[in-house]
Design an enzyme around this catalytic site. Structure first.
Site, PDB file in Angstrom:
ATOM      1  N   TYR A 137      78.665 128.310 -39.630  1.00  0.00           N
ATOM      2  CA  TYR A 137      78.950 128.452 -41.059  1.00  0.00           C
ATOM      3  C   TYR A 137      79.852 127.309 -41.474  1.00  0.00           C
ATOM      4  O   TYR A 137      80.781 126.920 -40.747  1.00  0.00           O
ATOM      5  CB  TYR A 137      79.664 129.787 -41.310  1.00  0.00           C
ATOM      6  CG  TYR A 137      80.213 129.935 -42.715  1.00  0.00           C
ATOM      7  CD1 TYR A 137      79.463 130.593 -43.696  1.00  0.00           C
ATOM      8  CD2 TYR A 137      81.462 129.418 -43.068  1.00  0.00           C
ATOM      9  CE1 TYR A 137      79.958 130.728 -44.987  1.00  0.00           C
ATOM     10  CE2 TYR A 137      81.953 129.540 -44.359  1.00  0.00           C
ATOM     11  CZ  TYR A 137      81.196 130.201 -45.310  1.00  0.00           C
ATOM     12  OH  TYR A 137      81.676 130.326 -46.584  1.00  0.00           O
TER      13      TYR A 137
ATOM     14  N   GLU B  44      78.416 126.001 -49.918  1.00  0.00           N
ATOM     15  CA  GLU B  44      78.373 126.895 -48.762  1.00  0.00           C
ATOM     16  C   GLU B  44      77.064 126.671 -48.003  1.00  0.00           C
ATOM     17  O   GLU B  44      75.988 126.690 -48.604  1.00  0.00           O
ATOM     18  CB  GLU B  44      78.467 128.351 -49.216  1.00  0.00           C
ATOM     19  CG  GLU B  44      78.609 129.322 -48.061  1.00  0.00           C
ATOM     20  CD  GLU B  44      78.730 130.770 -48.529  1.00  0.00           C
ATOM     21  OE1 GLU B  44      77.856 131.237 -49.270  1.00  0.00           O
ATOM     22  OE2 GLU B  44      79.712 131.424 -48.128  1.00  0.00           O
TER      23      GLU B  44
END
Lengths: 390, 289
Positions: free
Chosen positions: A109, A198
């Site tokens: 991530y 993101e």
């Protein structure tokens, strides 16, 4: 302003941030052509909507041949996708992204956001890719690496090392890859006035390279004037049509599911008015800030938008005039009753600049259904009572 | 006494001759604010609203001795204007303009801090010391002189709060609108100690909203350092998650920044938290009587 995954990936590619090859399509036929062009051997068919959780909602699926691409495109295009971010009503899928399948060794991530406390951008990364990052932060905060980057010095080597070692990356080539990746991402974050980026998941391939498998970007609305290319990426079909319409008139509107329409000046007082209604046993139907330059036209527009909502049983106009002059609002209310059929009780509380003049104007206008509130509490109480039919 | 500004404060206006700047500067002068000049590039040497216009802030400061600047320049030029004020030796910049890019404010605030300049705003109503000095766009007539200090992220809730306090027979020392943007200048934790130290302030009203954690930080500081009674209201208890409510900074992201967690933190710090802004006046009266 948010953009689609395929748009974010166009931006990534422009900045040399690695992404899988992909093509955005709007029909099943084009989906198959795109898949042929990409070559396979596997493809991912991805719904393009402005919301996370698409995979769990059934909007992201793997195809192993062209027939499967066609079948999946058929299934996903035109479906109403419900995810934890769309609300129960879901979002209509109008665009697909056909993408080459990636060689996935592990999922990570990576994001860049503004840290409001540090007042600078923050790079966040985790080895727990593909998961909801809030859950990771809640359950295993030690698995999240945070690296604040002061734009005055820019992305330095040590930022990269903190990131790579924080993720437990020991292979030197892989370290170099992740550092370059993050550096480019930070560069585009700054140059394009992004609010957040993101990438979840960020994928490590068998060759030790890092690829953005997903991409989510939001931008600072106040900076869109100097980012024309970004502004052009806005997809109005992804936004609430009433909010878009309201914004044209300088009104800030958010629909809610209650019964009392609210028209207020100032964001804080608008929220405070909703809270007061709620506290008194009523339910607000919307947030509406008429802004500092409210006039008869904008007020009339506000009424029109509020009344489009069939749940509205009463309207509470709550104005504390500073720059906004109450007499203008009063005239706006009268104007609105002429243009639109205001068929519910309207409770009006006007205080501040030119309030006595406004009271006089409203009194002389003799409008049926109009109830005067003496102050915020009194007005809210009367609105709650009116919505209940009392 | 009061905090930050008083009748002797010398103020210049950046964006002095523009439409907004002119309108509000005139209102401030009428209120009694000591506006000693203004800055508009290429209009240096002119006189506007009876005061001299300068090309740069440095010239204005040198000629007038101003220590505070009220900034009305358009959003795209706010960062530039703040940095110019900081380098010219201004001590406090009050930024009224709405819609300044966040990146610009980030750089401008960092630069201001480096030069020891305080900032208020952007996107705020400004600061007012009742019946002495108004630097901003608030309606002056509702701020009667008294003993209550007020800090608020919201303009209209500042007016609402001040009005209720005055209707209960009290008044205001200084009211500061700190703005609702993601990056702002002075906040609760800088202003609360100023009110604590101000002998005329007997009670503090703080008005916050959803988004960010400034109110949580304030709760910690209040518990440790503030002895005066505090009344607080947090706007947005009924706001949905993930939606920006008017102010760019007013957004509940995930589970963070909710009104509930802020209200609980403030209550735990001994603050009188009201659930509706309609109760601010009554709560002040209750604490002081």
């Amino acid at each position: 302003m948010n953009i689609h995954e395929y748009q974010a990936k166009q931006i990534f590619a422009k900045y040399d941030v690695p992404v899988p090859k992909g093509i955005m399509v709007e029909s099943v036929k084009d989906a198959v052509i795109a898949a042929q062009e990409l070559g396979g051997p596997v493809w991912v068919v991805k719904a393009q909507i402005h919301a996370g959780g698409r995979g769990l909602g059934g909007g992201v699926k793997l195809a192993k041949n062209l027939d499967e691409v066609e079948a999946l495109a058929n299934e996903i295009l035109g479906m109403t996708l419900v995810t934890h971010q769309t609300g129960p009503e879901g979002k209509l899928v109008q665009k697909l992204y056909i993408e080459d399948g990636a060689d996935i060794q592990s999922e990570l991530y990576l994001s860049v956001v503004l840290d409001r406390k540090l007042e600078m951008p923050l790079i966040m990364a985790s080895t727990e890719g593909g998961m909801n990052i809030e859950d990771v932060a809640e359950n295993t905060p030690e698995l999240i690496v945070t690296v604040p980057v002061d734009p005055a010095i820019g992305f330095q080597g040590f930022h990269g090392r903190e990131l790579a070692f924080g993720l437990g990356i020991t292979d030197k080539a892989e370290q170099k890859n992740i550092i370059t990746f993050a550096q480019k991402l930070f560069k585009l974050y700054m140059e394009l006035d992004a609010e957040m980026i993101e990438i979840n998941p960020l994928v490590k391939t068998g060759k030790g390279e890092f690829i953005a498998l997903d991409g989510k970007m939001g931008f600072d609305n106040s900076a869109l004037g100097r980012q024309p290319e970004i502004a052009a990426m806005r997809d109005l079909t992804e936004e609430d049509p009433d909010e878009v319409e309201a914004a044209k008139y300088g009104l800030s509107y958010v629909a809610l599911d209650g019964e009392i329409g609210c028209m207020v000046n100032g964001a804080g007082l608008a929220m405070g008015t909703m809270d007061t209604i709620n506290h008194m046993g009523g339910t607000p139907a919307n947030f509406l800030d008429v802004g500092g330059s409210a006039n008869a036209e904008t007020v009339a527009k506000g009424f029109e938008i509020i009344l489009k909502n069939p749940n509205v049983k009463a309207i509470f106009v709550n104005i504390f005039g500073g720059i906004v002059r109450c007499d203008r609002i009063a005239n706006g209310i009268i104007e609105a009753t002429k243009i639109t059929d205001v068929n519910v009780p309207v409770i009006v509380r006007l205080d501040g600049t030119n309030a006595p003049e406004a009271a006089e104007i409203l009194k002389n206008a003799n409008i049926a259904n109009l109830i005067v509130g003496d102050d915020l509490g009194d007005g809210a109480a009367k609105a709650v009572a009116a919505a209940k039919g009392n | 006494m009061s905090i930050l500004v008083n009748k002797d404060t010398k103020v210049i206006v950046q964006g002095f001759t523009g439409k907004e700047g002119s309108f509000h500067a005139e209102q401030c002068i009428d209120y009694g604010t000591n506006i000693v000049g203004g800055v508009t590039p290429n209009k240096g040497g002119q006189t506007h609203l009876g005061q001299p216009v300068f090309n740069t802030v440095a010239e204005a400061v040198k000629a007038t001795g101003a220590t505070v600047s009220m900034i009305f320049v358009p959003p795209a030029f706010v960062g530039d204007a703040v940095m110019e004020a900081a380098e010219a030796g201004i001590e406090l910049a009050v930024i009224i303009t709405e819609g300044a890019p966040v990146k610009d404010m980030q750089a401008a605030k960092a630069h201001a801090t480096k030069h020891g300049m305080m900032t208020i705003g952007p996107n705020c109503p400004g600061v007012i010391t009742a019946e002495e000095c108004k630097i901003g766009i608030m309606p002056g007539m509702i701020f009667k002189k008294g003993n209550i200090g007020l800090i608020s992220k919201s303009g209209t809730l500042t007016y609402e709060g001040a009005n209720q306090v005055c209707n209960e027979g009290y008044g205001i020392t200084t009211a500061v609108g700190i703005g609702g943007d993601p990056i702002i200048g002075l906040s609760y934790n800088q202003i609360l100690p100023m009110f604590e130290a101000d002998p005329d302030t007997e009670c503090i009203v703080m008005i916050g909203e959803i988004g960010g954690d400034l109110e949580i930080q304030a709760a910690k500081l209040i518990k440790e350092q503030i002895t005066k009674p505090v009344v607080a209201f947090i706007a947005g208890q009924t706001a949905p998650k993930g939606k920006t409510m008017g102010h760019a900074g007013a957004i509940v992201s995930g589970s963070a920044g909710t009104a509930k967690e802020k209200m609980e933190a403030l209550e735990a710090a001994g603050v009188k938290v009201v659930v509706s802004p309609a109760e601010i006046g009554k709560a002040v009266k209750e604490l002081l009587s």
